[in-house]
Write a protein that holds these residues in place. Structure first.
Motif, short mmCIF file in Angstrom:
data_model
loop_
_atom_site.label_atom_id
_atom_site.label_comp_id
_atom_site.label_asym_id
_atom_site.label_seq_id
_atom_site.Cartn_x
_atom_site.Cartn_y
_atom_site.Cartn_z
N ILE A 25 -38.78 -24.16 34.29
CA ILE A 25 -37.54 -23.69 34.91
C ILE A 25 -37.77 -23.65 36.42
O ILE A 25 -38.72 -23.01 36.90
N HIS A 26 -36.96 -24.38 37.14
CA HIS A 26 -37.16 -24.40 38.59
C HIS A 26 -35.87 -24.05 39.31
O HIS A 26 -34.78 -24.03 38.73
N GLY A 27 -36.03 -23.80 40.59
CA GLY A 27 -34.89 -23.42 41.40
C GLY A 27 -35.39 -22.72 42.64
O GLY A 27 -36.56 -22.31 42.69
N PRO A 28 -34.54 -22.55 43.63
CA PRO A 28 -34.98 -21.92 44.88
C PRO A 28 -35.31 -20.44 44.71
O PRO A 28 -34.96 -19.84 43.69
N ASN A 29 -35.94 -19.87 45.70
CA ASN A 29 -36.26 -18.43 45.66
C ASN A 29 -34.98 -17.62 45.48
O ASN A 29 -33.95 -17.93 46.09
N GLY A 30 -35.06 -16.61 44.64
CA GLY A 30 -33.92 -15.71 44.46
C GLY A 30 -32.83 -16.26 43.57
O GLY A 30 -31.74 -15.70 43.49
N LEU B 27 -44.47 -17.54 31.87
CA LEU B 27 -45.24 -17.38 33.12
C LEU B 27 -44.33 -17.58 34.32
O LEU B 27 -43.65 -18.60 34.42
N ASP B 28 -44.35 -16.61 35.20
CA ASP B 28 -43.51 -16.66 36.39
C ASP B 28 -44.40 -16.96 37.59
O ASP B 28 -45.26 -16.15 37.93
N GLU B 29 -44.20 -18.08 38.22
CA GLU B 29 -45.00 -18.53 39.36
C GLU B 29 -46.50 -18.34 39.07
O GLU B 29 -47.20 -17.64 39.82
N PRO B 30 -47.00 -18.95 38.00
CA PRO B 30 -48.38 -18.67 37.59
C PRO B 30 -49.46 -19.14 38.57
O PRO B 30 -50.56 -18.58 38.57
N THR B 31 -49.14 -20.15 39.39
CA THR B 31 -50.20 -20.67 40.27
C THR B 31 -50.16 -20.07 41.67
O THR B 31 -50.92 -20.49 42.53
N ASP C 34 -43.00 -24.48 42.56
CA ASP C 34 -44.02 -25.52 42.78
C ASP C 34 -44.23 -26.22 41.45
O ASP C 34 -44.59 -25.58 40.46
N TYR C 35 -44.05 -27.54 41.43
CA TYR C 35 -44.18 -28.27 40.17
C TYR C 35 -45.65 -28.61 39.91
O TYR C 35 -46.30 -29.24 40.73
#
Lengths: 202, 158
Positions: free
Chosen positions: A35-40, A146-150, A181-182
């Motif tokens: 799942i991607h998208g800009p901050n917020g 997992l939310d922003e795992p890296t 970040d992909y």
């Protein structure tokens, strides 16, 4: 198709700001979703609703009863004045008896020492992030969110993370990763979250 | 192990009582009188008053140090569908019993039993109020309210 999670007409707003706007999402067993998208844009909010940490304003959430959820949401918070072992041991022992060998192995892969005497307070952001990933997968949970795992991980740890994710995919886990970040782990679905709506990439 | 932390905090608490005992020239009666101080507290020296109020605040601080572990892990407990409230309540009760151990050991007669039960109840309720309230004033005044109520309990169960 074996449905494990279903969101129907989920809406969530913080004051006048509608973060999730009447979204529908069906997740099947063994799905590996990015799942991607800009901050917020509401990625964390979506994961928090699935884990039950945040109630939705409208809509229904279905999770298959037999499924267990492991999650890393935003900045993982641990007991700062305790050791890594005390933290992980307590969380593991809530439902099962801790498999020390398995957790130690996971820690070693991320260059952490399970038997470190230092308190977590002295750990860097990256080390806490690694702990967050470990706690999300250590109990052999069937659904992993997992939310922003890296975030905060060095290059070597990112490779370790990719390897572990690929092993989990082979073990038929359902994985949902929200990030901007992909990092390729072999997703079968990619979903964009934009203006409160979900758009599945074809 | 969480039990280690509990033992360390109990030893710190014991140390405070040993210091108090030494201050009272190892006279058990004086220590008992101090623990069971009622409104006569205000006729004692300012040092005794500060010590008595300080001891009650210290009880709250000591539990905070222990309970903090569970509070920080709340989100991860919730994700695992663990019963956070029940875990927290159990730990608070264990702490309350340890904190009240000197009072329990000094029980004299029925009034003593009532005194200890009321003391544990008031302490637990106020601690939970302090923990669940997001209001800083409530957080700061809970130990003082406990102190006033303790004096009242001691007064009415002599």
């Amino acid at each position: 198709m074996n449905k494990v999670i279903e969101l129907k007409n989920i809406t969530k707003a913080f004051g006048p700001n509608v973060v999730l706007d009447d979204i529908d999402l069906m997740i099947s067993k063994n799905d590996v979703i990015y799942i991607h998208g800009p901050n917020g844009c509401g990625k964390s909010t979506l994961l928090k609703i699935i884990t039950g940490l945040l109630p939705q304003d409208k809509g229904t959430l279905y999770i298959e009863a037999d499924e267990t959820i492991g999650a890393l949401i935003e900045n993982p918070e641990f007991s700062n004045y305790s050791t890594i072992k005390e933290n992980l041991e307590f969380l593991y022992n809530l439902k099962n008896k801790m498999d020390y060998k398995k957790v130690e192995d996971l820690c070693n892969r991320f260059e952490l020492d399970l038997y470190d005497k230092k308190n977590v307070k002295n750990y860097s952001v990256g080390m806490k992030q690694k702990m967050g990933i470990i706690q999300a997968i250590m109990e052999d949970q069937s659904i992993i969110l997992l939310d922003e795992p890296t975030r905060g991980l060095d290059d070597r740890s990112v490779i370790v993370f990719q390897d572990i994710m690929q092993e989990l995919i082979k073990d038929n886990k359902t994985i949902i990763i929200a990030a901007h970040d992909y990092i390729d782990i072999g997703y079968n679905r990619k979903i964009e979250l934009k203006s409160g709506r979900l758009y599945e990439d074809q | 192990m969480r039990i280690n932390r509990l033992v360390i905090l109990s030893l710190i608490y014991l140390l405070v009582y040993i210091v108090l005992f030494a201050q009272f020239h190892f006279d058990p009666k004086m220590l008992i009188d101090f623990i069971q101080l009622d409104s006569s507290l205000f006729m004692h020296t300012i040092t005794v008053q500060i010590e008595f109020i300080g001891l009650q605040i210290f009880k709250f601080c000591l539990i905070n140090m222990y309970i903090d572990f569970y509070i920080q892990l709340k989100e991860m407990i919730d994700i695992r569908k663990g019963n956070y409230r029940s875990i927290l309540f159990k730990q608070i009760m264990i702490c309350a019993l340890i904190i009240m151990l000197p009072d329990i050991l000094l029980i004299r007669g029925i009034s003593g039993v009532i005194r200890v039960i009321l003391n544990i109840l008031v302490f637990t309720v106020l601690y939970i109020v302090q923990l669940t309230s997001k209001n800083k004033i409530v957080f700061a005044t809970s130990p003082l309210i406990y102190c006033v109520l303790l004096i009242f309990i001691n007064q009415s169960t002599i």
